[in-house]
Design a protein around this motif. Structure first.
Motif, PDB file in Angstrom:
ATOM      1  N   GLY B 319      16.487 -18.222  15.634  1.00 28.85           N
ATOM      2  CA  GLY B 319      15.054 -18.098  15.395  1.00 28.85           C
ATOM      3  C   GLY B 319      14.709 -16.727  14.827  1.00 28.85           C
ATOM      4  O   GLY B 319      13.934 -16.603  13.860  1.00 28.85           O
ATOM      5  N   ARG B 320      15.303 -15.697  15.416  1.00 36.54           N
ATOM      6  CA  ARG B 320      15.047 -14.329  14.916  1.00 36.54           C
ATOM      7  C   ARG B 320      15.546 -14.191  13.483  1.00 36.54           C
ATOM      8  O   ARG B 320      14.876 -13.637  12.613  1.00 36.54           O
ATOM      9  N   LEU B 321      16.765 -14.708  13.253  1.00 39.34           N
ATOM     10  CA  LEU B 321      17.350 -14.582  11.911  1.00 39.34           C
ATOM     11  C   LEU B 321      16.514 -15.307  10.863  1.00 39.34           C
ATOM     12  O   LEU B 321      16.294 -14.793   9.766  1.00 39.34           O
ATOM     13  N   ALA B 323      13.360 -15.931  10.946  1.00 32.67           N
ATOM     14  CA  ALA B 323      12.141 -15.149  10.707  1.00 32.67           C
ATOM     15  C   ALA B 323      12.435 -13.981   9.770  1.00 32.67           C
ATOM     16  O   ALA B 323      11.688 -13.718   8.815  1.00 32.67           O
ATOM     17  N   LEU B 324      13.543 -13.292  10.032  1.00 29.87           N
ATOM     18  CA  LEU B 324      13.886 -12.136   9.200  1.00 29.87           C
ATOM     19  C   LEU B 324      14.178 -12.573   7.762  1.00 29.87           C
ATOM     20  O   LEU B 324      13.804 -11.883   6.808  1.00 29.87           O
ATOM     21  N   SER B 325      14.822 -13.723   7.613  1.00 29.40           N
ATOM     22  CA  SER B 325      15.102 -14.223   6.258  1.00 29.40           C
ATOM     23  C   SER B 325      13.807 -14.528   5.527  1.00 29.40           C
ATOM     24  O   SER B 325      13.650 -14.202   4.349  1.00 29.40           O
ATOM     25  N   ALA B 326      12.876 -15.198   6.239  1.00 26.94           N
ATOM     26  CA  ALA B 326      11.598 -15.536   5.611  1.00 26.94           C
ATOM     27  C   ALA B 326      10.861 -14.264   5.206  1.00 26.94           C
ATOM     28  O   ALA B 326      10.331 -14.171   4.088  1.00 26.94           O
ATOM     29  N   LEU B 327      10.857 -13.272   6.103  1.00 28.87           N
ATOM     30  CA  LEU B 327      10.166 -12.013   5.801  1.00 28.87           C
ATOM     31  C   LEU B 327      10.793 -11.351   4.577  1.00 28.87           C
ATOM     32  O   LEU B 327      10.085 -10.906   3.659  1.00 28.87           O
ATOM     33  N   ALA B 328      12.119 -11.309   4.568  1.00 21.26           N
ATOM     34  CA  ALA B 328      12.805 -10.667   3.440  1.00 21.26           C
ATOM     35  C   ALA B 328      12.478 -11.397   2.139  1.00 21.26           C
ATOM     36  O   ALA B 328      12.172 -10.771   1.123  1.00 21.26           O
ATOM     37  N   ASP B 329      12.501 -12.738   2.182  1.00 22.54           N
ATOM     38  CA  ASP B 329      12.248 -13.507   0.959  1.00 22.54           C
ATOM     39  C   ASP B 329      10.805 -13.359   0.487  1.00 22.54           C
ATOM     40  O   ASP B 329      10.508 -13.566  -0.692  1.00 22.54           O
ATOM     41  N   LEU B 330       9.909 -13.018   1.412  1.00 21.95           N
ATOM     42  CA  LEU B 330       8.510 -12.803   1.031  1.00 21.95           C
ATOM     43  C   LEU B 330       8.279 -11.347   0.615  1.00 21.95           C
ATOM     44  O   LEU B 330       7.146 -10.916   0.427  1.00 21.95           O
ATOM     45  N   GLY B 331       9.366 -10.602   0.544  1.00 23.00           N
ATOM     46  CA  GLY B 331       9.279  -9.237   0.052  1.00 23.00           C
ATOM     47  C   GLY B 331       8.848  -8.224   1.099  1.00 23.00           C
ATOM     48  O   GLY B 331       8.447  -7.111   0.763  1.00 23.00           O
ATOM     49  N   ARG B 336      18.022  -4.224   8.263  1.00 22.50           N
ATOM     50  CA  ARG B 336      19.317  -4.829   7.865  1.00 22.50           C
ATOM     51  C   ARG B 336      20.332  -4.764   9.007  1.00 22.50           C
ATOM     52  O   ARG B 336      21.132  -5.684   9.181  1.00 22.50           O
ATOM     53  N   ALA B 337      20.311  -3.661   9.748  1.00 24.46           N
ATOM     54  CA  ALA B 337      21.301  -3.495  10.820  1.00 24.46           C
ATOM     55  C   ALA B 337      21.105  -4.573  11.879  1.00 24.46           C
ATOM     56  O   ALA B 337      22.059  -5.125  12.430  1.00 24.46           O
ATOM     57  N   ARG B 338      19.828  -4.864  12.117  1.00 23.05           N
ATOM     58  CA  ARG B 338      19.529  -5.884  13.121  1.00 23.05           C
ATOM     59  C   ARG B 338      20.042  -7.251  12.650  1.00 23.05           C
ATOM     60  O   ARG B 338      20.632  -8.007  13.402  1.00 23.05           O
ATOM     61  N   VAL B 339      19.836  -7.535  11.383  1.00 20.81           N
ATOM     62  CA  VAL B 339      20.334  -8.801  10.828  1.00 20.81           C
ATOM     63  C   VAL B 339      21.845  -8.862  10.998  1.00 20.81           C
ATOM     64  O   VAL B 339      22.393  -9.872  11.461  1.00 20.81           O
ATOM     65  N   ALA B 340      22.519  -7.765  10.685  1.00 24.77           N
ATOM     66  CA  ALA B 340      23.983  -7.758  10.767  1.00 24.77           C
ATOM     67  C   ALA B 340      24.445  -7.997  12.204  1.00 24.77           C
ATOM     68  O   ALA B 340      25.381  -8.766  12.457  1.00 24.77           O
ATOM     69  N   ALA B 341      23.766  -7.368  13.156  1.00 23.40           N
ATOM     70  CA  ALA B 341      24.163  -7.517  14.567  1.00 23.40           C
ATOM     71  C   ALA B 341      23.958  -8.962  15.015  1.00 23.40           C
ATOM     72  O   ALA B 341      24.816  -9.550  15.689  1.00 23.40           O
ATOM     73  N   LEU B 342      22.818  -9.530  14.622  1.00 22.31           N
ATOM     74  CA  LEU B 342      22.551 -10.928  14.999  1.00 22.31           C
ATOM     75  C   LEU B 342      23.596 -11.858  14.390  1.00 22.31           C
ATOM     76  O   LEU B 342      24.074 -12.794  15.021  1.00 22.31           O
ATOM     77  N   LEU B 343      23.962 -11.572  13.143  1.00 17.82           N
ATOM     78  CA  LEU B 343      24.954 -12.420  12.477  1.00 17.82           C
ATOM     79  C   LEU B 343      26.301 -12.354  13.186  1.00 17.82           C
ATOM     80  O   LEU B 343      26.983 -13.375  13.324  1.00 17.82           O
ATOM     81  N   ARG B 344      26.666 -11.140  13.655  1.00 12.61           N
ATOM     82  CA  ARG B 344      27.938 -11.014  14.384  1.00 12.61           C
ATOM     83  C   ARG B 344      27.904 -11.881  15.636  1.00 12.61           C
ATOM     84  O   ARG B 344      28.832 -12.605  15.921  1.00 12.61           O
TER      85      ARG B 344
END
Ligand SMILES: Cc1cc2nc3c(=O)[nH]c(=O)nc-3n(C[C@H](O)[C@H](O)[C@H](O)COP(=O)(O)OP(=O)(O)OC[C@H]3O[C@@H](n4cnc5c(N)ncnc54)[C@H](O)[C@@H]3O)c2cc1C
Lengths: 402, 458
Positions: B319-321, B323-331, B336-344
Motif C-alpha cells: 500500500g505504501r509503495l 502510494a509512493l509510485s502514484a505520487l512519483a508518477d504525478l510529479g 527514494r531511500a524509503r522506496v528502496a527499503a520497502l522494496l527490499r
C-alpha cells in the motif's frame, strides 16, 4: 479437392456465416468457413436474443417469416433447440401517438403475413399485470419469442460440420481477392483458401472487404448494451419492448426459463472493431434502470448481476447488406444487420444458400442490395427502390427495437 | 488546495497504509470501502457496540491490528472516507460507486486498488449442503458476529488460513471435528527453506498447529476429500476423506469450513483493463503488477492481496509503495531511500509467498477426479459432468466459452468462487494446459447491483 479448396468460402463465423454454411451443405455444396476468433463470439453470441418480427421494416417481413419457420423447426434441423421460447413479443406504447403507430403497423403488417393483436385498457392489465401504469397500449405478436444467443451460432456451426462443412476457427482473413476465376483468402497464419464463390459474412467488419471490392458502404460499429438480473421464479412470458421515438425510452426485456431477466436498450455505446471490444457505459445502465422502473416496476425490485455489450454493424439506413455483389461475379454479402439480425439469422443462411446454389431467391431481398449505396451517378441502378415504404418511415424503427 | 485526485479502494492493511502515505504527502484522497468499518479481512473491526478485546479478536496479531486501526482513526478527517460503498465499475478516469441505493462517480487522476482477496475454493461432492462455508466466511462469523458456523466444525483445505481459523475457533471454545489438509507433510518440508524467510510468521503457524494438537483435534495431512455428506433438508452431517494411507475416514460435523489459500479480487483491475499474467506455480492468473504497485494501465495501481498474495505485512508495504509510485508518477517528490527499503522488505515477502505456494499446493488433481454428479458452480447448480459435456460435445476448451455454454461462472458470484476450479475441469477434459483455457473476463457490476439504484445528482 484439397482441404483448402471448396465450392464456397465464407468469411465470418457469426450466425449468418454458420447458418449459410449449414444450408449450403444441405444443398450439396462444399464449404469452408473462416473465423478469426471462435464461432459466435461477436454480435451473434452477445445479443439480446429477441426472435421478433413485429416493428421490422415491412419489406423485411417475408425474410423474417421464413426465418421464424426455421426457428420453429430447429431441433429437427440441427439437433438443438437453442432455448427458443415462442412466448410472444409485445410492444407497448406510453403515448396516444405511439399507440397509433402500433395500430397502423398492425394494419400494414397483415399484408405481409404477420398477424398482430392490439390490446388495451383492462385487458392489458389483466394479461400483463407486471406492466407499469404509464403503459397505455400493446401490440402482441404471438408466435415470436426469444432464444439463447450464446448457443445459436456455435450450434449451427456444429451442425454444419456434422453435415460436412469445414470450419477453421482462430483463422483471420487478411484479404480476399479475385485470382483468375476463383477467390483467394489469405490468412494471418499464412494459409490460403480458394473457392469460385465467396460470401462476406463478417458482421461489423464487412464494410472493409466490400470496399476492397470497390463497393464502399456507410457502416458504423456500435455496442448495444445489455444486463441480466439474478434469477426469480418464471412469470413474465413474452418479450417486452417499448415503442418510442426517444432512444432513451426504448427499454426491452425478457425472462428465461431459469428465471433471470435480461434487458437492454436506451442507447448504444461506442465499439472498437480493431480491439474487437465494445465496452459498457455505466450511465446507460443507470438509464436502463430508470426506464425499467417505468415499464415494469416489479422487475425493478431485482438486482443485476452482469452487464455486457457486443459489436454490431449499423448501416446508415438501418437495413442489412444482403445479396450478390454488383461489382464482382461470384461474390456475395450478408453483413451489417443493424441490430436486428438474430431473428433473421437462420433465414439469411437459408436464403443465401438458395441464392448461391440457384442464382435466385424465393424470398425477396432486393431492398438489401448493396447497390443502394452506389452513387447516383454510377450506371448501376439501385434496386432498393422497388418498395413503397421508406426504411426510415414511421412504422419502422428497426434500429431501436430489438 | 486542489491537488491531484487520488482514489483508494479498500481499507484493509494495504488501503490504510496507502491512504496514510498519501496524506503524509499533503493529498486528501477519496477512500472507498464496501464494508462498514476499516481493517479489511484480517483486522476486521467489530461492529460499534461489540466489546471483545484485541487479544481475543486478533491473538498474536493484536498489536498490528491496534496500530492499523489507530492509524486509520488518525486519518479520518484528512480523507474523504466512504464506507458501505461499492465500487461497481471503472471507466477511464472515473470510478463508479453505489451507496444506499444511490450511484455516483469519483473522477480520479490515480486509482489505487487495494481490494484484497477471498478464499480459493475447490469443489467437493456435497459442498452445496447448507453448513459449508469458506474459511474466510467462518472467520468473519467469528470476528464480527462472535459466533461459530456450527456446533461441530470440520476444517478442510490447505494453506495458512486453515490452521489459523481452526485455532481461532478452538480459542473461542468451539468444538472442532478435525483439521483436514490436502497438502502432504513432505510439501511443507520442501517449502521450509523459503518459509524461513519469515521465521516469526512460520513460528506463529506452527504454534496454531501445536495448540490444535494439544487440544486433541485430529490433524490429517495429505487427505483426498471424498464427499461432504448430508441432505438438502438438514444440511451437512459429516465429511468423508481418504487419508494419506488411502483409507476412507468419516468425521461427523454440522459445518465444514473450507478453502485452499486465497485468490485476489481482481474485478476492478480487470474492468480498468489491466493486463493479467498466468502464474504457473500457483496455477492462477494475477494482474500484471510491478513490486512498486504499477499495473499495465497508466494511473492504475494495485496493492495488497488484490494483486499478489503476500499477507498482511506485505500488504501494508505494498500500500505504501503504490502510494509512493502514484505520487512519483504525478510529479510529486518521494523519498527514494524509503522506496528502496520497502522494496527490499517486499523481496523477503515474495520469497515467503512462494514458500506458501509450495507448502500448500492447490490440489488441481481434485478437479480432474471430481465426480460427474458433483456441483462445480453453486450459483447455477451446474455439475462437473455438465461442464465436461460442453467441453467434449460442444468444443468449449476456453474459459469464457465454457461459461457461455455451461453457465459455470454465470451466477451471482460471476465465477469468483467456481472460476478457477471450473478452468481446471475444462483443462483436464480438453487435455490442454490450464494456461490455454484462459480466465473469465471480468464484467461489471463487481457485486449484484439493485435496479432501484438511482443516480445521485451532485
Ligand atoms: C448487444 C446486441 C444485442 C442485439 N440484440 C438483438 C436481438 O435481440 N434480436 C435480433 O434479431 N438481433 C439482435 N442484435 C443483432 C444481431 O446480434 C446481429 O445482427 C447478428 O448476430 C449479426 O450476425 P453476423 O453473423 O452478421 O455478425 P457477427 O456475429 O458479428 O459475426 C461476424 C463474424 O465475422 C468474424 N470476422 C470478421 N472479420 C473477419 C476476418 N477478417 N477474418 C475472419 N473472421 C472475421 C468475426 O470474428 C465474427 O465472428 C443484437 C446485437 C448486439 C451486439
Amino acid at each position: 479437392m484439397s482441404a483448402h479448396t471448396s465450392d464456397v468460402l465464407i468469411v465470418g463465423g457469426g450466425l449468418m456465416g454458420t447458418s449459410t454454411a449449414f444450408f449450403l451443405r444441405r444443398r450439396g455444396m462444399s464449404v469452408t468457413l473462416l473465423e478469426r476468433g471462435l464461432v459466435g463470439q461477436q454480435a451473434s453470441g452477445t445479443n439480446f436474443g429477441n426472435v421478433r418480427r413485429q416493428a421490422r421494416y415491412l419489406l423485411q417481413l417475408p425474410l423474417a417469416n421464413r426465418s421464424l419457420g426455421i426457428w420453429q423447426r430447429l431441433p429437427e434441423l440441427i439437433g438443438e433447440d437453442l432455448e427458443f421460447l415462442p412466448s410472444g413479443h409485445i410492444r407497448v406504447a406510453y403515448t396516444q401517438d405511439q399507440a397509433g403507430v402500433l395500430e397502423q403497423y398492425a394494419r400494414d403488417a397483415r399484408d405481409y403475413g404477420l398477424e398482430l393483436e392490439l390490446i388495451g385498457g383492462a385487458a392489458l392489465r389483466a394479461r400483463y399485470p407486471f406492466l407499469g401504469p404509464e403503459v397505455r397500449a400493446a401490440s402482441l405478436s404471438p408466435h415470436d419469442g426469444h432464444a439463447n444467443p450464446r448457443l445459436a451460432a456455435p450450434a449451427f456451426g456444429r451442425a454444419a460440420i456434422r453435415a460436412g462443412a469445414h470450419i477453421a476457427e482462430n483463422t483471420e482473413v487478411l484479404e480476399v481477392a479475385r485470382d483468375g476465376t476463383a477467390f483467394r483468402a489469405s490468412c494471418a497464419d499464412g494459409r490460403v483458401y480458394r473457392a469460385p464463390v465467396a460470401l462476406i459474412a463478417s458482421g461489423a467488419w464487412g464494410d472493409r472487404m466490400s470496399a476492397a471490392f470497390g463497393e464502399p458502404v456507410p457502416l458504423t460499429a456500435r455496442g448495444p448494451q445489455m444486463a441480466v438480473t439474478e434469477p426469480v421464479p418464471y412469470r413474465i412470458g413474452p418479450t417486452v419492448g417499448v415503442a418510442s421515438q426517444l432512444l432513451q425510452e426504448t427499454i426491452y426485456f425478457r425472462q428465461i426459463k431459469r428465471g433471470n431477466i435480461i434487458f437492454g436498450g436506451c442507447g448504444r455505446g461506442p465499439a472498437y472493431p480493431d480491439l474487437r471490444r465494445a465496452y459498457v457505459l455505466p450511465e446507460h445502465t443507470l438509464t436502463q434502470f430508470d426506464q425499467l422502473k417505468r415499464l415494469a416496476p416489479a422487475v425493478a425490485r431485482l438486482n443485476i448481476i452482469r452487464v455486457w455489450s457486443g459489436i454490431e454493424g449499423y448501416m446508415d439506413d438501418n437495413l442489412p447488406v444482403m445479396g450478390a455483389s454488383r461489382a464482382v461475379s461470384g461474390l456475395y454479402y450478408a453483413f451489417g444487420f443493424s441490430g436486428h439480425g438474430f431473428q433473421l439469422g437462420p433465414g439469411v443462411g437459408d436464403v443465401m444458400a438458395e441464392l448461391i446454389a440457384t442464382g435466385n431467391t424465393s424470398t425477396p431481398i432486393a431492398p438489401f442490395d448493396i447497390g443502394r449505396f452506389a452513387a447516383a451517378s454510377k450506371e448501376l441502378p439501385a434496386r432498393a427502390t422497388t418498395g413503397t415504404q421508406s426504411p426510415a418511415g414511421s412504422a419502422a424503427v428497426p434500429c431501436q427495437q430489438r | 488546495m486542489v491537488g491531484p485526485r487520488i482514489v483508494v479502494v479498500g481499507t484493509g492493511p494495504a488501503g490504510v497504509r496507502c491512504a496514510e502515505q498519501l496524506v503524509a504527502a499533503g493529498i486528501r484522497p477519496v477512500v472507498i470501502d464496501e464494508g462498514g468499518r476499516d481493517g479489511g479481512q484480517i483486522y476486521r473491526r467489530q461492529p460499534p457496540n461489540f466489546r471483545r478485546g484485541y487479544a481475543d479478536l486478533y491473538g498474536s496479531e493484536a498489536a498490528k491490528a491496534d496500530a492499523l486501526h489507530r492509524a486509520f482513526d488518525a486519518l479520518r478527517d484528512r480523507i474523504d472516507y466512504h464506507p458501505g460503498t461499492l465500487a461497481w465499475n471503472v471507466t477511464e478516469g472515473e470510478l463508479h460507486l453505489m451507496r444506499d441505493g444511490a450511484a455516483w462517480r469519483a473522477p480520479y487522476d490515480a486509482l489505487i486498488v487495494c481490494a484484497g482477496a477471498t478464499d480459493r475454493l475447490m469443489p467437493v461432492k456435497g459442498w452445496q449442503h447448507a453448513g459449508t462455508y469458506s474459511l474466510g466466511a467462518a472467520q468473519v462469523a467469528l470476528k464480527s458476529q462472535a459466533c461459530s458456523v456450527g456446533r461441530r466444525v470440520v476444517f478442510l483445505g490447505s494453506g495458512p488460513l486453515l490452521y489459523l481459523v481452526a485455532a481461532q475457533y478452538l480459542k473461542a471454545g468451539a468444538a472442532i471435528g478435525a483439521v483436514l489438509d490436502t497438502a502432504r507433510l513432505s510439501d511443507r518440508v520442501a517449502a521450509l527453506p523459503r518459509l524461513l524467510a519469515r521465521p516469526g510468521v512460520l513460528r506463529n503457524g506452527l504454534s496454531y498447529i501445536a495448540a490444535l494438537r494439544r487440544a486433541g483435534v485430529p490433524l490429517l495431512s495429505g487427505v483426498t476429500p471424498v464427499e461432504i455428506t448430508g441432505d438438502a433438508a438438514r444440511g451437512v452431517d459429516g465429511i468423508v476423506v481418504r487419508d494419506g494411507a488411502g483409507r476412507e475416514r468419516r468425521f461427523d460435523c454440522d459445518a465444514v469450513a473450507m478453502g485452499y489459500h486465497l485468490r485476489p479480487e481482481t474485478q476492478l483491475a480487470d474492468l480498468a483493463r489491466c493486463a493479467f499474467r498466468f502464474d504457473a506455480e500457483a496455477r492462477q492468473w494475477f494482474p500484471e503488477v510491478s513490486l512498486e504497485g504499477r499495473s499495465s494501465v497508466k494511473g492504475v495501481y494495485l496493492a495488497g492481496d488484490g494483486a499478489r498474495i503476500l499477507g498482511a505485512d506485505g500488504a501494508e508495504n505494498a500500500g505504501r509503495l503504490a502510494a509512493l509510485s502514484a505520487l512519483a508518477d504525478l510529479g510529486l517528490p518521494v523519498d527514494r531511500a524509503r522506496v528502496a527499503a520497502l522494496l527490499r522488505e517486499q523481496g523477503v515477502m515474495e520469497r515467503f509467498r512462494r514458500g506458501l505456494v509450495r507448502a500448500f499446493p492447490w490440489p488441481a488433481g481434485q478437479a480432474a477426479d471430481l465426480a460427474d454428479d458433483a456441483i462445480v458452480c453453486r450459483c447455477e447448480c451446474i455439475t462437473a459432468g455438465e461442464l465436461r459435456r460442453t467441453v467434449r460435445e460442444m468444443g468449449a476448451a476456453e474459459a469464457n466459452r465454457a461459461k457461455a455454454f455451461s453457465r459455470v461462472g454465470m451466477g451471482r458470484c460471476q465465477g469468483r468462487y467456481c472460476g478457477q476450479a471450473g478452468a481446471e475441469v475444462v483443462a483436464h477434459a480438453a487435455a490442454v494446459p490450464l494456461e490455454q483455457v484462459g480466465r473469465l473476463r471480468g464484467q461489471a457490476p463487481v457485486k449484484p447491483l439493485a435496479i432501484a439504484t438511482r443516480e445521485e445528482t451532485q
